[in-house]
Design a protein around this motif. Structure first.
Motif, PDB file in Angstrom:
ATOM      1  N   THR A 154     -54.732   2.993  81.868  1.00  0.00           N
ATOM      2  CA  THR A 154     -54.104   4.169  82.474  1.00  0.00           C
ATOM      3  C   THR A 154     -52.789   3.732  83.107  1.00  0.00           C
ATOM      4  N   ALA A 155     -51.951   4.718  83.433  1.00  0.00           N
ATOM      5  CA  ALA A 155     -50.690   4.435  84.109  1.00  0.00           C
ATOM      6  C   ALA A 155     -50.296   5.639  84.943  1.00  0.00           C
ATOM      7  N   VAL A 156     -49.528   5.380  85.992  1.00  0.00           N
ATOM      8  CA  VAL A 156     -48.932   6.442  86.795  1.00  0.00           C
ATOM      9  C   VAL A 156     -47.445   6.149  86.926  1.00  0.00           C
ATOM     10  N   LEU A 157     -46.640   7.132  86.571  1.00  0.00           N
ATOM     11  CA  LEU A 157     -45.186   7.048  86.634  1.00  0.00           C
ATOM     12  C   LEU A 157     -44.668   8.223  87.446  1.00  0.00           C
ATOM     13  N   ASP A 158     -43.443   8.105  87.961  1.00  0.00           N
ATOM     14  CA  ASP A 158     -42.886   9.258  88.664  1.00  0.00           C
ATOM     15  C   ASP A 158     -41.407   9.434  88.345  1.00  0.00           C
ATOM     16  N   CYS A 159     -40.930  10.652  88.597  1.00  0.00           N
ATOM     17  CA  CYS A 159     -39.553  10.997  88.258  1.00  0.00           C
ATOM     18  C   CYS A 159     -39.160  12.250  89.036  1.00  0.00           C
ATOM     19  N   TYR A 160     -37.869  12.530  89.073  1.00  0.00           N
ATOM     20  CA  TYR A 160     -37.382  13.818  89.564  1.00  0.00           C
ATOM     21  C   TYR A 160     -37.204  14.756  88.366  1.00  0.00           C
ATOM     22  N   ASP A 161     -37.637  15.978  88.534  1.00  0.00           N
ATOM     23  CA  ASP A 161     -37.621  16.959  87.455  1.00  0.00           C
ATOM     24  C   ASP A 161     -36.282  17.700  87.444  1.00  0.00           C
ATOM     25  N   PRO A 162     -35.448  17.501  86.435  1.00  0.00           N
ATOM     26  CA  PRO A 162     -34.143  18.166  86.408  1.00  0.00           C
ATOM     27  C   PRO A 162     -34.221  19.673  86.185  1.00  0.00           C
ATOM     28  N   THR A 163     -35.406  20.200  85.833  1.00  0.00           N
ATOM     29  CA  THR A 163     -35.525  21.651  85.682  1.00  0.00           C
ATOM     30  C   THR A 163     -35.773  22.338  87.019  1.00  0.00           C
ATOM     31  N   HIS A 164     -36.008  21.559  88.084  1.00  0.00           N
ATOM     32  CA  HIS A 164     -36.216  22.137  89.412  1.00  0.00           C
ATOM     33  C   HIS A 164     -34.868  22.200  90.143  1.00  0.00           C
ATOM     34  N   PRO A 165     -34.510  23.344  90.750  1.00  0.00           N
ATOM     35  CA  PRO A 165     -33.185  23.496  91.373  1.00  0.00           C
ATOM     36  C   PRO A 165     -32.881  22.447  92.438  1.00  0.00           C
ATOM     37  N   ALA A 166     -33.870  21.989  93.184  1.00  0.00           N
ATOM     38  CA  ALA A 166     -33.627  21.049  94.280  1.00  0.00           C
ATOM     39  C   ALA A 166     -33.157  19.685  93.788  1.00  0.00           C
ATOM     40  N   THR A 167     -33.424  19.348  92.541  1.00  0.00           N
ATOM     41  CA  THR A 167     -33.001  18.056  92.010  1.00  0.00           C
ATOM     42  C   THR A 167     -31.482  17.920  92.012  1.00  0.00           C
ATOM     43  N   ALA A 168     -30.777  19.027  91.863  1.00  0.00           N
ATOM     44  CA  ALA A 168     -29.310  18.996  91.853  1.00  0.00           C
ATOM     45  C   ALA A 168     -28.723  18.559  93.188  1.00  0.00           C
ATOM     46  N   ASP A 169     -29.535  18.551  94.247  1.00  0.00           N
ATOM     47  CA  ASP A 169     -29.046  18.135  95.566  1.00  0.00           C
ATOM     48  C   ASP A 169     -29.151  16.635  95.786  1.00  0.00           C
ATOM     49  N   LEU A 170     -29.733  15.895  94.858  1.00  0.00           N
ATOM     50  CA  LEU A 170     -29.858  14.454  95.005  1.00  0.00           C
ATOM     51  C   LEU A 170     -28.491  13.774  94.958  1.00  0.00           C
ATOM     52  N   VAL A 171     -28.337  12.703  95.715  1.00  0.00           N
ATOM     53  CA  VAL A 171     -27.120  11.904  95.646  1.00  0.00           C
ATOM     54  C   VAL A 171     -26.936  11.398  94.220  1.00  0.00           C
ATOM     55  N   GLY A 172     -25.734  11.621  93.677  1.00  0.00           N
ATOM     56  CA  GLY A 172     -25.417  11.110  92.358  1.00  0.00           C
ATOM     57  C   GLY A 172     -25.869  11.956  91.193  1.00  0.00           C
ATOM     58  N   TYR A 173     -26.374  13.155  91.441  1.00  0.00           N
ATOM     59  CA  TYR A 173     -26.882  14.001  90.357  1.00  0.00           C
ATOM     60  C   TYR A 173     -25.755  14.392  89.392  1.00  0.00           C
ATOM     61  N   ARG A 174     -26.066  14.345  88.104  1.00  0.00           N
ATOM     62  CA  ARG A 174     -25.154  14.793  87.055  1.00  0.00           C
ATOM     63  C   ARG A 174     -25.930  15.723  86.119  1.00  0.00           C
ATOM     64  N   ASP A 175     -25.399  16.886  85.898  1.00  0.00           N
ATOM     65  CA  ASP A 175     -26.050  17.857  85.007  1.00  0.00           C
ATOM     66  C   ASP A 175     -25.941  17.395  83.565  1.00  0.00           C
ATOM     67  N   ASP A 176     -26.790  17.965  82.723  1.00  0.00           N
ATOM     68  CA  ASP A 176     -26.780  17.668  81.299  1.00  0.00           C
ATOM     69  C   ASP A 176     -27.086  18.964  80.564  1.00  0.00           C
ATOM     70  N   PRO A 177     -26.389  19.262  79.480  1.00  0.00           N
ATOM     71  CA  PRO A 177     -26.665  20.500  78.755  1.00  0.00           C
ATOM     72  C   PRO A 177     -27.982  20.495  78.000  1.00  0.00           C
ATOM     73  N   THR A 178     -28.571  19.335  77.793  1.00  0.00           N
ATOM     74  CA  THR A 178     -29.836  19.241  77.081  1.00  0.00           C
ATOM     75  C   THR A 178     -30.977  19.658  77.989  1.00  0.00           C
ATOM     76  N   PRO A 179     -31.772  20.641  77.606  1.00  0.00           N
ATOM     77  CA  PRO A 179     -32.875  21.094  78.462  1.00  0.00           C
ATOM     78  C   PRO A 179     -33.815  19.945  78.833  1.00  0.00           C
ATOM     79  N   GLY A 180     -34.178  19.894  80.115  1.00  0.00           N
ATOM     80  CA  GLY A 180     -35.148  18.916  80.568  1.00  0.00           C
ATOM     81  C   GLY A 180     -34.601  17.533  80.838  1.00  0.00           C
ATOM     82  N   LEU A 181     -33.285  17.368  80.755  1.00  0.00           N
ATOM     83  CA  LEU A 181     -32.669  16.064  81.000  1.00  0.00           C
ATOM     84  C   LEU A 181     -31.509  16.198  81.982  1.00  0.00           C
ATOM     85  N   ALA A 182     -31.250  15.141  82.711  1.00  0.00           N
ATOM     86  CA  ALA A 182     -30.082  15.055  83.586  1.00  0.00           C
ATOM     87  C   ALA A 182     -29.810  13.581  83.842  1.00  0.00           C
ATOM     88  N   HIS A 183     -28.760  13.304  84.613  1.00  0.00           N
ATOM     89  CA  HIS A 183     -28.395  11.942  84.965  1.00  0.00           C
ATOM     90  C   HIS A 183     -28.324  11.813  86.483  1.00  0.00           C
TER      91      HIS A 183
END
Length: 243
Positions: A154-183
């Motif tokens: 088994t494994a557990v991983l974590d990430c920030y979800d770019p489809t959630h509006p609050a993710t855009a407030d992270l330091v260094g956030y970059r939008d991406d036109p591809t659904p479900g992805l960001a930088h």
């Protein structure tokens, strides 16, 4: 190679930190919360999120990007735990804190460091999964992780979800036109030392599932953060049952 990030946490653990650890993107600067992120006790009996995480893992465990050893200190009392961390200062910190097996290493070079079927579980907590850099890189990581884990792992991983509006407030956030992805592009600075720029790829849960297709892994469960942190998620993975 500079290690501002690791030195700041090591100095904090030793009671000798006089400067803040800064998390930056150009002119945008915030102080990184060392105490709450790395030194809060891991307690499944008192915290539902910790209880869920503990229920997903078994030994032997590899803790990828183990930080100051918050999780390793708990799990090593229950089964063999190897704490892997690229920062030399953090490996020192884990040793100071009593982590039994703290090693300097790269979570994206697992085949070079461990034998086949070495671990029963893997944990990568801290969103360092995004350093895979791309969907192809994420799929390659899944392949390497499968190589060093047992057939029923088994494994557990974590990430920030770019489809959630609050993710855009992270330091260094970059939008991406591809659904479900960001930088996310950031770096750390401490006591006059600056680390190299970190370039994260942010994956939605659906993109995580997509990257796992064709590998030995399947995403079995996704758990969101508590109120105010719903843009952060943890994903539980299990090896596919081809029987």
């Amino acid at each position: 190679m500079t290690d501002a990030f690791g030195r700041a946490i090591r100095d904090h653990a030793r009671g000798g930190r006089d400067e803040p650890l800064l998390h930056r993107d150009g002119g945008e600067t915030v102080e990184h919360p060392i105490e709450s992120f790395y030194f809060t006790g891991f307690d499944p009996e008192a915290n539902a999120g910790d209880e869920w995480l503990a229920s997903q893992l078994k030994g032997p465990l590899v803790d990828l990007g183990a930080g100051a050893g918050r999780h390793a200190l708990y799990f090593q009392e229950r089964f063999e735990t190897v704490a892997l961390e690229p920062s030399p200062a953090l490996v020192e910190t884990m040793g100071d804190r009593g982590v039994d097996d703290a090693r300097e290493g790269d979570m994206f070079a697992l085949r070079e460091q461990f034998s086949r079927d070495r671990f029963g579980s893997a944990l990568a907590n801290g969103t360092q999964l995004g350093l895979a850099g791309s969907m192809r890189g994420l799929t390659a990581f899944f392949g390497d992780l499968a190589h060093v884990t047992a057939p029923d792992a088994t494994a557990v991983l974590d990430c920030y979800d770019p489809t959630h509006p609050a993710t855009a407030d992270l330091v260094g956030y970059r939008d991406d036109p591809t659904p479900g992805l960001a930088h996310r592009v950031t770096f750390f600075e401490y006591d006059g030392e600056t680390d190299p720029i970190l370039r994260f790829r942010l994956f939605s849960p659906d993109r995580l599932r997509e990257a796992a297709v064709g590998t030995d892994w399947t995403v079995s469960e996704v758990v969101r953060g508590d109120a105010g942190t719903e843009h952060h998620y943890r994903a539980a993975l299990r090896k596919r049952d081809d029987g």
